[in-house]
Design an enzyme around this catalytic site. Structure first.
Site, PDB file in Angstrom:
ATOM      1  N   THR A 168       0.825  -1.212   0.000  1.00 36.35           N
ATOM      2  CA  THR A 168       0.000   0.000   0.000  1.00 36.35           C
ATOM      3  C   THR A 168       0.859   1.263   0.000  1.00 36.35           C
ATOM      4  O   THR A 168       1.904   1.321   0.653  1.00 36.35           O
ATOM      5  CB  THR A 168      -0.892  -0.009   1.250  1.00 36.35           C
ATOM      6  OG1 THR A 168      -1.712  -1.179   1.189  1.00 36.35           O
ATOM      7  CG2 THR A 168      -1.762   1.214   1.336  1.00 36.35           C
ATOM      8  N   GLU A 197      -7.023  -5.312   4.193  1.00 31.08           N
ATOM      9  CA  GLU A 197      -7.247  -6.525   3.385  1.00 31.08           C
ATOM     10  C   GLU A 197      -8.473  -6.388   2.481  1.00 31.08           C
ATOM     11  O   GLU A 197      -9.233  -7.337   2.300  1.00 31.08           O
ATOM     12  CB  GLU A 197      -7.392  -7.764   4.285  1.00 31.08           C
ATOM     13  CG  GLU A 197      -6.156  -8.154   5.053  1.00 31.08           C
ATOM     14  CD  GLU A 197      -4.982  -8.497   4.150  1.00 31.08           C
ATOM     15  OE1 GLU A 197      -5.199  -8.980   3.021  1.00 31.08           O
ATOM     16  OE2 GLU A 197      -3.831  -8.264   4.573  1.00 31.08           O
TER      17      GLU A 197
END
Lengths: 668, 668
Positions: free
Chosen positions: A153, A435
């Site tokens: 990320t 997630e």
């Protein structure tokens, strides 16, 4: 304020009146008496060392002190784990218990800076490194010569992996990759342990070679000097700051200023870059689904643990707390006597069982599909993917709502950190966005469902076979107010919602909209259809798995387990009345019956409420709650916890002399 | 990482495309251009002093340091307030803005230890002290010679005031009251400022005189020495520990070991104890309703502020954040383009307006009823009480849900404290349990509604007149899919739910249950009926008040305000479909129309989303959010905030040398 070790009499009476054998249920949850014994032994070993005891509770520390304590405790915990493994020559269960389960979080209440080393760094090496690379790296990672994390990320990019900006450009002249962060939004952001703990990292970056971009690939990058821990040249690393929870995880940011790594640091089990810069493609990219799904199944287990903690705390406290009046001239009743309170708690208890059994069912399916994958059969992969997406979204958001409902059911005292409910909420709500953000997850499942609807003429995969039945246009059967009838009603309504979405999309396309715009316009309804599908799955797996499981248990326990399933099914029917009325033939009379059934179940289950949470068998050291401890000394413990506040160590705080007194005297 | 003061271009484009005059809406919200100007001037004065700027953000401090900072800032803030009052010779508005409004919370982010002095201590003296007592105490309280708080809730007793255990026993021989805490659960628990800040306190205690208990009465008690601040003999005082939020409020506990106070320290405006111990009753106990209702109206204003902050942050961030793909071969869109995101945000914006107008309407009603009270007319008091209870419950729980939805709509970044969303949630969710726990509040309203149903033959008070119509058994009219039709549908369904509860209770009584047990068994449905009543009230007051208000505004703004009302009404109709289907004649076709209407409204309102939150006109210093600042530099600010973490002040944390390195080398 006498200190007593006896159990609160109200709580004791609850236990005396329990109708089933609590240990039998505990064993059932653990997977057998043997497993219960192993778990208890492991807990005993961990807690006898006393590393869970804090001199000053971390709630009172500064952010920096919290991190330092987390490092200290993580090191002690994993040292203990190493010893346990050596002593017992055990499998993965110790690791699992300490990393994902309740046990680790008992010691590292608010997250650990070493978790990602075990949960992401090592597994990525195992899954994506070549045999040679594994030989070089895995040993060093296992014996902790290096500590790693996993960075995907970025500050500007989460869900949409294709959008990642970090580049890894191959330089054939030096046989090196150059890692670079072209913008601020390209900075890696969030990885646990990245800030000040890890010295290595798997970095996901856009691979460029021979002037062409080949998409996201994994690279192993050294971040800090192994001796001094100083960041290496070109590495900009630090922490992202304080968060709602998980303040022990040391989440970090990471930027690259043209950092060079050898070609061999690209993890090349799947795709490769040859010395001359030639890119060799991966055989199948679908294989990476595996890890994601594994993580999501684990996540469902995690949220069960959080829910079990929260309902244990709130239920025991509700047996101890007395308030107001139910009947004139009687003493204040236990708040567990209030049907509104039972309504808040019992659904939480049954949800733990529902999600746990659903996770077990999904886990079986995952193993079957993985086995099929290895024979080259990819057919059920989309189904599994769709299932794991919606289950991730619904279980995490239901669990967060459940924990928060439990907290509020304790009134003001649930707002105290010593209840452990706020911290539990902080952990469980995080799962709603990590997630895979939940709305995105639901829309992924919706894509699959719309496809299933459209191809319903063909054979459908098992979990969406109901769509085929609905698609054929048959009128739904007369409403059947039984468990199976309700579950079948949920299938009917899910199919109805999917069908409605498809026709909405088609109508919008017919009026000139592109498919993409029609999809977007319909997306609120699509998430609702996806949720309906998921509810049908959870209801039917809970019902079926309980049926299976109950065969071997004693009659009194079987009765309670059946009541819990009934409660869950009827509760959700009442929650979804609007949909049932729209898509099935349920009548007002049926609804009133359901409502009475529900209220009746609350009355039946109420005497076993404490027994049911006792059966989760969460030790006080794991529960960490003044309100929920086994002995029910809620008020005494609230006071004991309060007295640990550093502010209570001195009768007058120095701010009185420094600010308050001058202010009162008009001299400030 | 260049620093620019320009506004993010995506955000600027939103502002350029706004169809209405933002300042016009701001003025409307403030109550006129004059009020806007006054507010801005007040804000300017407060912020030019710079006391809102923290060297180290309080998120990084220890619990004790947070308190010390809160004392310092509270003193500076109230010193400034004193000066403002003197300079301007102003009314209560400065106080209100600094105590309840956004302005105070901008400086004292997580609560102030002095708030209760102003909000509870002084008002209680004004309301419950005799003229002579006021002469003695109020001056000292106003000029801060003493700092007080208000202690009612006990460790074991909250909602049910009759259950309080603290005693005040009159000793005629010495003309003193003896205050005593007979048990641990009798300890006062929760009052703000009580722990280490206040030196005086109004204590609510069971009054005993001449061997008889006369119930709860207020006493003023000195807690600490005025010079040394040391707790006085017999006073056990300290703080209750860390909480989910409000860690600057210094919530305390307080126990008495036979503490003697002079007879004159009982606040005797209402009831009295004469020198010989004779008890003289209060003329009317209903008068105390007033303060409670005043506080609840203020609370609705507070939750509006929290919601306005949260939607401002999430909406601006949604205009800046780009993610994923809507259409192939196009760049990543602003996430505000996703209809699911609009669905999360726009209802929040309209809820702010709905609650604000509802609070204003309730405030008018409060003033009318208070005026009637003074003429001895108590008739509408129960109605007002019932209204304030359910509105307190629904607005606080809706607001908490709204803030949390906004946080989650920002994905992972909403989890950062620098977004200011977690802190805002901590403050807003506290309102769900304080000033009356929400389920208890709903059941209070339900009692009134059931009574209204039963007496519907007689004249009913205005806000429940719909119950009478339903009670006469008339079939509900054909469904009318207009705003007024929907609102009338909500009245029908509320009446239906109340009626159903009444018949459930009667059925249960007929089967042999006592009224109290039948009530308890039906209480889940009763809370739902109460909520339905409240929704009908909010919908109709929002609609009516907007109609009134819109008369004087420009056409473009009127259009947007009308769209917001439509959105709110249609949203809630879609949320409550089950009830509408059960109790009205709404059809599947009507539902599909509503769904299309809703999606259409999202499209229409989306271009004005940023303008609408800009109109709340919350200064960056008040918003305190990296994600939501006016300039939209969300990523730059996230990084700037991260760099303020003390952990980022040194490249290597000492825990590396102390724990991590020895651990890695197997030497720990």
């Amino acid at each position: 304020m006498s200190v007593s070790v006896k159990v609160n009499p109200d709580l004791q009476k609850e236990r005396d009146n329990c109708t089933f054998n609590v240990t039998e249920l505990t064993n059932l949850i653990d997977g057998g008496p043997q497993k219960t014994e192993e778990r208890k032994k492991r807990e005993e070993m961990v807690f006898k060392e006393g590393i869970h005891i804090d001199e000053v509770p971390s709630d009172y520390l500064s952010h920096k002190e919290k991190y330092e304590l987390a490092v200290k405790k993580a090191c002690m915990l994993f040292k203990m784990m190493r010893r346990l493994q050596e002593e017992e020559n055990a499998g993965m269960e110790n690791y699992m218990a300490l990393l994902g389960g309740n046990l680790g979080s008992a010691i590292l209440g608010d997250g650990s800076p070493l978790t990602l080393h075990y949960v992401m760094f090592i597994p990525t090496l195992m899954g994506q490194a070549t045999v040679e690379q594994q030989a070089y790296w895995i040993g060093r990672a296992f014996n902790l010569s290096i500590i790693g994390t996993y960075a995907q990320t970025e500050l500007g990019h989460g869900t949409f992996i294709r959008g990642l900006e970090t580049t890894a450009t191959y330089d054939a002249a030096t046989k090196q990759f150059v890692l670079h962060s072209p913008t601020l939004t390209a900075y890696k952001w969030w990885p646990g342990g990245l800030a000040h703990t890890a010295n290595y990292c798997v970095v996901m970056a856009q691979l460029y070679t021979q002037g062409k971009c080949h998409g996201i690939h994994p690279f192993i990058v050294q971040l800090r000097d192994e001796e001094t821990h100083m960041p290496l040249p070109g590495i900009k690393v630090g922490e992202i700051g304080a968060k709602l929870g998980m303040n022990g995880t040391n989440n970090g940011f990471l930027g690259f200023d043209n950092v060079r790594i050898p070609r061999e640091h690209m993890l090349m089990k799947n795709s490769k870059v040859l010395e001359d810069g030639t890119y060799v493609n991966a055989p199948s990219s679908k294989l990476t689904y595996g890890t994601m799904m594994f993580v999501r199944v684990m996540l469902v287990h995690d949220v069960c643990n959080y829910m079990a903690k929260a309902v244990t705390i709130a239920t025991r406290y509700s047996a101890v707390r007395r308030q107001s009046q139910l009947r004139p001239n009687e003493p204040e009743p236990q708040i567990l006597e209030y049907v509104t309170q039972q309504h808040k708690l019992l659904i939480g208890i049954s949800s733990v069982h529902a999600f746990r059994l659903c996770a077990a069912w999904l886990w079986d399916m995952y193993n079957n599909v993985t086995a099929e994958l290895e024979t080259g059969d990819l057919e059920r992969l989309p189904e599994l993917h769709a299932l794991s997406c919606c289950l991730k979204a619904i279980t995490t958001s239901d669990a967060a709502a459940c924990v928060e409902r439990c907290r509020l059911s304790c009134g003001g005292h649930g707002y105290m950190l010593s209840s452990n409910l706020p911290l539990t909420y902080g952990l469980v709500t995080a799962a709603c966005t990590y997630e895979g953000e939940n709305t995105v997850m639901l829309l992924q499942t919706a894509r699959y469902l719309v496809k299933a609807w459209r191809t319903a003429a063909h054979a459908l995969q098992p979990t969406v076979s109901y769509v085929g039945l609905a698609r054929t246009g048959r009128r739904s059967p007369p409403w059947d107010n039984s468990l199976q009838g309700i579950i079948s009603g949920f299938h009917t309504l899910a199919a109805g919602k999917i069908g409605l979405c498809v026709s909405q999309i088609e109508k919008r396309q017919a009026s000139g909209m592109s498919y993409e715009d029609a999809w977007n316009m319909t997306s609120v309804q699509l998430t609702a259809a996806s949720e309906a599908h998921c509810r049908a799955i959870i209801l039917s797996s809970y019902y079926t798995e309980t049926e299976k499981m109950s065969r071997g248990v004693s009659a009194p326990l079987r009765l309670v387990l059946t009541q819990l399933v009934e409660l869950y099914v009827v509760y959700w029917a009442l929650q979804c009345l609007g949909d049932l009325l729209r898509f099935t033939s349920i009548s007002e009379r049926n609804i009133e019956e359901l409502q009475n059934w529900y209220e009746d179940l609350l009355v039946k289950l109420r005497p076993n409420a404490v027994g049911l949470v006792d059966a989760f068998d969460i030790r006080d050291e794991i529960l960490r709650s003044a309100l929920g401890a086994y002995d029910g000394r809620a008020y005494e413990r609230l006071m004991e916890e309060a007295m640990k506040s550093p502010l209570n160590k001195e009768p007058v705080n120095e701010s009185f002399h420094k600010y308050l007194k001058p202010f009162m005297q008009g001299k400030l």
